[in-house]
Motif scaffolding. Structure first.
Motif, PDB file in Angstrom:
ATOM      1  N   LEU A  78     -60.131 -43.478  44.443  1.00  0.00           N
ATOM      2  CA  LEU A  78     -60.591 -44.067  45.699  1.00  0.00           C
ATOM      3  C   LEU A  78     -61.261 -42.980  46.530  1.00  0.00           C
ATOM      4  N   ARG A  79     -62.456 -43.259  47.026  1.00  0.00           N
ATOM      5  CA  ARG A  79     -63.189 -42.312  47.861  1.00  0.00           C
ATOM      6  C   ARG A  79     -62.710 -42.427  49.299  1.00  0.00           C
ATOM      7  N   VAL A  80     -62.154 -41.341  49.843  1.00  0.00           N
ATOM      8  CA  VAL A  80     -61.619 -41.338  51.204  1.00  0.00           C
ATOM      9  C   VAL A  80     -62.142 -40.107  51.936  1.00  0.00           C
ATOM     10  N   GLY A  81     -62.873 -40.315  53.009  1.00  0.00           N
ATOM     11  CA  GLY A  81     -63.374 -39.192  53.796  1.00  0.00           C
ATOM     12  C   GLY A  81     -64.201 -38.223  52.992  1.00  0.00           C
ATOM     13  N   GLY A  82     -64.976 -38.723  52.046  1.00  0.00           N
ATOM     14  CA  GLY A  82     -65.834 -37.863  51.243  1.00  0.00           C
ATOM     15  C   GLY A  82     -65.129 -37.181  50.094  1.00  0.00           C
ATOM     16  N   THR A  83     -63.831 -37.508  49.870  1.00  0.00           N
ATOM     17  CA  THR A  83     -63.050 -36.882  48.799  1.00  0.00           C
ATOM     18  C   THR A  83     -62.501 -37.954  47.875  1.00  0.00           C
ATOM     19  N   ASP A  84     -62.562 -37.699  46.594  1.00  0.00           N
ATOM     20  CA  ASP A  84     -61.971 -38.631  45.632  1.00  0.00           C
ATOM     21  C   ASP A  84     -60.460 -38.441  45.601  1.00  0.00           C
ATOM     22  N   ARG A  85     -59.728 -39.509  45.881  1.00  0.00           N
ATOM     23  CA  ARG A  85     -58.273 -39.492  45.824  1.00  0.00           C
ATOM     24  C   ARG A  85     -57.819 -40.381  44.666  1.00  0.00           C
ATOM     25  N   THR A  86     -56.675 -40.053  44.106  1.00  0.00           N
ATOM     26  CA  THR A  86     -56.195 -40.728  42.903  1.00  0.00           C
ATOM     27  C   THR A  86     -54.850 -41.390  43.156  1.00  0.00           C
ATOM     28  N   TYR A  87     -54.644 -42.522  42.507  1.00  0.00           N
ATOM     29  CA  TYR A  87     -53.351 -43.199  42.584  1.00  0.00           C
ATOM     30  C   TYR A  87     -53.086 -43.903  41.267  1.00  0.00           C
ATOM     31  N   VAL A  88     -51.805 -44.160  40.997  1.00  0.00           N
ATOM     32  CA  VAL A  88     -51.392 -44.882  39.795  1.00  0.00           C
ATOM     33  C   VAL A  88     -50.903 -46.251  40.247  1.00  0.00           C
ATOM     34  N   LEU A  89     -51.446 -47.298  39.644  1.00  0.00           N
ATOM     35  CA  LEU A  89     -51.111 -48.662  40.043  1.00  0.00           C
ATOM     36  C   LEU A  89     -50.414 -49.387  38.901  1.00  0.00           C
ATOM     37  N   ALA A  90     -49.288 -50.016  39.204  1.00  0.00           N
ATOM     38  CA  ALA A  90     -48.567 -50.854  38.245  1.00  0.00           C
ATOM     39  C   ALA A  90     -48.568 -52.282  38.768  1.00  0.00           C
ATOM     40  N   VAL A  91     -49.110 -53.194  37.979  1.00  0.00           N
ATOM     41  CA  VAL A  91     -49.225 -54.607  38.354  1.00  0.00           C
ATOM     42  C   VAL A  91     -48.313 -55.414  37.444  1.00  0.00           C
ATOM     43  N   PRO A  92     -47.489 -56.304  38.002  1.00  0.00           N
ATOM     44  CA  PRO A  92     -46.570 -57.078  37.157  1.00  0.00           C
ATOM     45  C   PRO A  92     -47.292 -58.035  36.228  1.00  0.00           C
ATOM     46  N   ALA A  93     -46.520 -58.640  35.330  1.00  0.00           N
ATOM     47  CA  ALA A  93     -47.074 -59.570  34.356  1.00  0.00           C
ATOM     48  C   ALA A  93     -47.770 -60.727  35.046  1.00  0.00           C
ATOM     49  N   ALA A  94     -48.683 -61.357  34.316  1.00  0.00           N
ATOM     50  CA  ALA A  94     -49.533 -62.395  34.895  1.00  0.00           C
ATOM     51  C   ALA A  94     -48.735 -63.523  35.542  1.00  0.00           C
ATOM     52  N   GLY A  95     -47.588 -63.876  34.976  1.00  0.00           N
ATOM     53  CA  GLY A  95     -46.796 -64.958  35.531  1.00  0.00           C
ATOM     54  C   GLY A  95     -46.348 -64.708  36.953  1.00  0.00           C
ATOM     55  N   ALA A  96     -46.131 -63.431  37.306  1.00  0.00           N
ATOM     56  CA  ALA A  96     -45.692 -63.094  38.666  1.00  0.00           C
ATOM     57  C   ALA A  96     -46.835 -63.170  39.661  1.00  0.00           C
ATOM     58  N   GLN A  97     -48.070 -63.264  39.168  1.00  0.00           N
ATOM     59  CA  GLN A  97     -49.227 -63.240  40.052  1.00  0.00           C
ATOM     60  C   GLN A  97     -49.673 -64.636  40.481  1.00  0.00           C
ATOM     61  N   ALA A  98     -48.830 -65.618  40.229  1.00  0.00           N
ATOM     62  CA  ALA A  98     -49.163 -66.987  40.638  1.00  0.00           C
ATOM     63  C   ALA A  98     -49.145 -67.127  42.152  1.00  0.00           C
ATOM     64  N   ARG A  99     -48.522 -66.176  42.841  1.00  0.00           N
ATOM     65  CA  ARG A  99     -48.500 -66.205  44.306  1.00  0.00           C
ATOM     66  C   ARG A  99     -48.805 -64.808  44.813  1.00  0.00           C
ATOM     67  N   ALA A 100     -48.978 -64.676  46.130  1.00  0.00           N
ATOM     68  CA  ALA A 100     -49.296 -63.378  46.712  1.00  0.00           C
ATOM     69  C   ALA A 100     -48.190 -62.374  46.401  1.00  0.00           C
ATOM     70  N   LEU A 101     -48.602 -61.200  45.927  1.00  0.00           N
ATOM     71  CA  LEU A 101     -47.633 -60.190  45.505  1.00  0.00           C
ATOM     72  C   LEU A 101     -47.213 -59.296  46.669  1.00  0.00           C
ATOM     73  N   PRO A 102     -45.940 -58.922  46.727  1.00  0.00           N
ATOM     74  CA  PRO A 102     -45.536 -57.836  47.623  1.00  0.00           C
ATOM     75  C   PRO A 102     -45.981 -56.517  47.006  1.00  0.00           C
ATOM     76  N   LEU A 103     -46.204 -55.519  47.843  1.00  0.00           N
ATOM     77  CA  LEU A 103     -46.683 -54.208  47.393  1.00  0.00           C
ATOM     78  C   LEU A 103     -45.756 -53.110  47.871  1.00  0.00           C
ATOM     79  N   ILE A 104     -45.446 -52.155  46.994  1.00  0.00           N
ATOM     80  CA  ILE A 104     -44.685 -50.965  47.367  1.00  0.00           C
ATOM     81  C   ILE A 104     -45.540 -49.741  47.102  1.00  0.00           C
TER      82      ILE A 104
END
Length: 375
Positions: A78-104
């Motif tokens: 993700l580009r933030v303030g002219g600098t590339d920042r990195t993050y690791v994202l874990a998304v649950p299985a498709a069945g859990a995505q039937a509704r809006a997901l909470p995020l941590i």
């Protein structure tokens, strides 16, 4: 919404501790990814007033635009303030995505990799099983700029705000269920963001934090701090030697003092309730908070700068196995563990907190006398 005054969480903890037995404490071990581990000095800085980051409003939600991200774990930039920042994202299985997901959002300690944070806490593994999306941002040079100083690095508050915006626009998230978890310096970063970005995080769980910014005028985030009474890196009562550059002037604050300041900023009454629920921990809850807000402390007796329930890392001090801090965090964020899931994640769905009933001692069995009915 997170539970009021952490009562439901403590019921769960008490049930879990009793169900497992006395929960003897054990030593915890070192991690090469944590740098000098037990030898490094983790101290908190008396932070001056924090500048307000320029975080634009969130974009249209993926819930509206139909945008989604695939299930699984990925490393993203993700580009933030002219600098590339990195993050690791874990998304649950498709069945859990039937509704809006909470995020941590999860924040690593000083010098700790996101891989080691996950190996130590299993936050992404258990969080996705519980139906949460979990994002682990990576600090520049593996450290966090919680003092808001250019000498430490880029503006990480801006990074956090932009990351939430990024994920809001690229997937279907529940804006009212965005949470944060931090360990060590990552916990300090969570506190800084909670003060600087009111309204962004519904609740946070911090483990081994030691600093609250001097400027924390109007936070809205419910907060549960877990802290070892024998923490040598971030002493419970504050003090200790300053850290080296670039964290100039850093000294640990008293945990009870900075929590009291946070509770005051949250407009709690200032009164506290202290309970020794088990031999493993003492609970302090700040009462009289408005709008169902709550602030609490679990002081883990005799433990060090460690994550309760994690694998042993002796260089960081003793670890309690009375409960899993990961399960406590998920429960505090509204997840209800199914039977047998405590300490192992689970496959249930986030919802209202319902603590399991406390086990009751069995009464001695009394043999009934048989009486013959008249014929």
């Amino acid at each position: 919404m997170p539970i009021t005054a952490a009562v439901g969480v403590l019921l769960l903890l008490l049930w879990y501790a009793i169900s497992r037995g006395s929960g003897p404490e054990h030593a915890s071990g070192p991690s090469s990814a944590l740098g000098p581990a037990g030898g490094r000095e983790l101290r908190a800085v008396a932070v001056s007033a924090s500048p307000t980051p320029t975080v634009p409003p969130p974009p249209p939600s993926g819930c509206i635009t139909g945008k989604t991200l695939p299930s699984g774990v990925s490393t993203r930039t993700l580009r933030v303030g002219g600098t590339d920042r990195t993050y690791v994202l874990a998304v649950p299985a498709a069945g859990a995505q039937a509704r809006a997901l909470p995020l941590i959002l999860t924040f690593h300690d000083l010098g700790q990799s996101t891989d080691d944070l996950e190996a130590y806490t299993r936050l992404a593994d258990q969080g996705t099983k519980a139906g949460f999306a979990v994002a682990a941002p990576i600090g520049a040079q593996d450290r966090w700029n919680f003092p808001r100083s250019t000498a430490v690095g880029p503006d990480d508050v801006l990074f956090e705000g932009m990351l939430v915006n990024e994920l809001t626009g690229r997937m279907c998230l529940d804006a009212k269920r965005i949470f944060a978890v931090g360990y060590g310096d990552g916990a300090n970063m969570v506190l800084t963001a909670a003060c600087a970005l009111p309204g962004r995080f519904a609740a946070a769980v911090t483990v081994g934090s030691s600093v609250l910014p001097a400027s924390c005028a109007a936070p809205t985030t419910n907060l549960l701090e877990i802290h070892g009474t024998a923490d040598q890196a971030a002493p419970l009562d504050g003090g200790g030697a300053p850290r080296p550059a670039p964290f100039v002037g850093v000294a640990a604050q008293s945990t009870s003092d900075w929590l009291a300041r946070y509770a005051s900023a949250l407009r709690c009454s200032g009164a506290t309730q202290v309970s020794r629920d088990t031999a493993a921990w003492q609970r302090t809850v700040w009462t009289g908070c408005p709008s169902g807000r709550d602030v609490g402390l679990l002081a883990m007796q005799g433990t060090g700068h460690t994550w309760p329930g994690a694998q042993a890392r002796p260089a960081l001090g003793p670890t309690s196995d009375a409960f899993s801090a990961t399960v406590v965090a998920l429960t505090y964020f509204g997840y209800t563990p199914a039977s047998g899931d405590v300490g192992r994640g689970g496959t249930g769905s986030p919802g209202s907190i319902v603590a399991p009933p406390l086990p009751r001692p069995r009464r001695p069995h009394r043999r009934r006398r048989r009486t013959r009915r008249p014929r």
